[in-house]
Design an enzyme around this catalytic site. Sequence first.
Site: not given
Length: 659
Positions: A121, A272, A281, A301, A323, A325, A348, A442
């Site tokens: 990102r 991406y 997002k 989130h 993210s 975690c 998510d 990913r």
Amino acid sequence: MPTRLVESKRIASGLDECPSILAKHTKKCLVDPSFSIRFQAFQARSVSVSHGSLDQLTANVRSWVEKNVDLCQPDSVHICDGSEAENKKLLALMQRQGTIQPLPKYDNCWLARTDPADVARVESKTFICTARKSDTIPEPAPGVTGSLGNWISPGNMEKAVAERFPGCMKGRTMYVVPFSMGPVGSPLAKVGVEITDSPYVVSSMRVMTRMGAAVLALLQGAASSEFVKCLHSVGRPASGAVRHAHWPCDPERTIILHKPAENEIVSYGSGYGGNSLLGKKCLALRIGSTIARREGWLAEHMLILGVTNPEGKKRYIAAAFPSACGKTNLAMMQPSLPGYKVECVGDDIAWMRFDSSGRLRAINPENGFFGVAPGTSRKTNPNAMDTIFKDTIFTNVATTSDGGVFWEGLEDETPADVTITDWRGNPWSKASGVPAAHPNSRFCSPATQCPIIDPAWEASEGVPIDAILFGGRRPAGVPLVYEALSWQHGVFVGASMRSEATAAAEHKGKVLMNDPFAMRPFFGYNFGHYLAHWLSMDQTGRKLPKVFHVNWFRKGNDGKFLWPGFGDNSRVLDWIIRRVEGESVAKHTPVGYVPTAGSLRLDGLKEEVDMQALFSLPKDFWLQEVDDIARYFNDQVGADLPAGITAELKALRERVSKM
């Protein structure tokens, strides 16, 4: 004169655009030569619809698509239907283009390798457009750089689009991707239409959203035909130079723009992940949070999981972690405590709204998992491993000579006799000292493949939320778990979240960063106003969830983790659920309620845990923590900080001072 869309079978003759227009203008063409010339020029600028039908589009969708055809100038337009046949053709096209390669070890799995400059990102290039800057971000303290979002004026947004988009799709197909965030037709769902020139985006959106003909049919039959407008292009470098033919992008001019007042998203230059899959997002959080504020709900989130105890009582929990975690690991946990069952609603995003009886209900607006690959293994997340090796697009992972994939964490699961090719396409060995897979590589997999997907994960009304967890990577000072003293204190806990940075964004190294609500890169409006919105949820007649903070990542003096984590985190969920049930298994501390001695179940643990170290509250650490939080609020939020949060900060300081 603007470009118009025409059906490909009608443009083939070169004689007419469509019967309706021809019938309307034939007579005029015959008697007015100047009109005939203009009409022929109009035909010359027509763009064919190579797949799908114009009849599928509502008037406002068609008008918006035609406007962007005129701007981007694609060779043709493909209206996506979301079918398996369509997806197979797109996968075959991408294979021919070199965008993806098959992974023969698995069932319909593919690998994409991006341009090395397009791997994460781009938070520094992501903007919210509002008429007033204060609607987007708080005013930081003098001399302080704001970190709670980036603002762009309407004029500069128009300029950014004008500098990038004209002609950017020449030589490419424009795909029109109708999609629903949430079950199609759910009162909690929202519809979007993404325009893109990337077949990789189309195939990924098919996994991550409910995409295709059913959404177009919903728009046709809905009382309101409103939709979120999502325009995306991988771009075309101004220099004309092509960096990687298989992965077109324009990283030097990449920009992600959001205009909440018009429910509009514009993304240029990156193919991406969250930069290009605009339902994720961009819509689910940035635009979603602004819609949620207007309509009185929450777009967060957060993962959502269902936990059933040995007595058969089920509770649903939402949890906000930055993210990488452990969100996906928690959402797909395999509990170590006997008799417990965890089921996944989502890993998510959570959209949450109070129902007529005052219960907070949540849906997962996504349809798939876009998870971080490195660290995922049979040991850490067996349910994820049972999910991802079918109908999956992997991005920037390494490959093995037997037709499989590899990333850091799979060393024990990879045969010793295979050779490995890294994410850049080069031969790799561990001795090289560099990762084989990109740290932010990913997997993009359908949620229905998860072996523990919750039976109610697509329930139109959502699932009832009994607890909300906040957490991050805190190596020191922060206990394994504590419960907020009240809803207002819980909002303060979310606002003061801090965590080590991850590979999901542009940051380098393990820097401790403030990440309130795990939303720092995703706020669609002023963070101070966001906090006020959360505080406003405390209303008469509502059953508010209990709020907790967890920290799986505390380390001892030897630098090793004090808590085993993974499946053993079910022991923490057990305590949380008992608190939800009203059990007296907590004691008051300056930071919140923590488990009483012996109330956290440790039976069956394979390793000894130093509970004293895990729950210690060093006074010096917490005095510094309060100072750091106060400085952050002062520097970043200033006058926009709600009085309730100021009061909680003052109360925490007083409690810590008396330790």
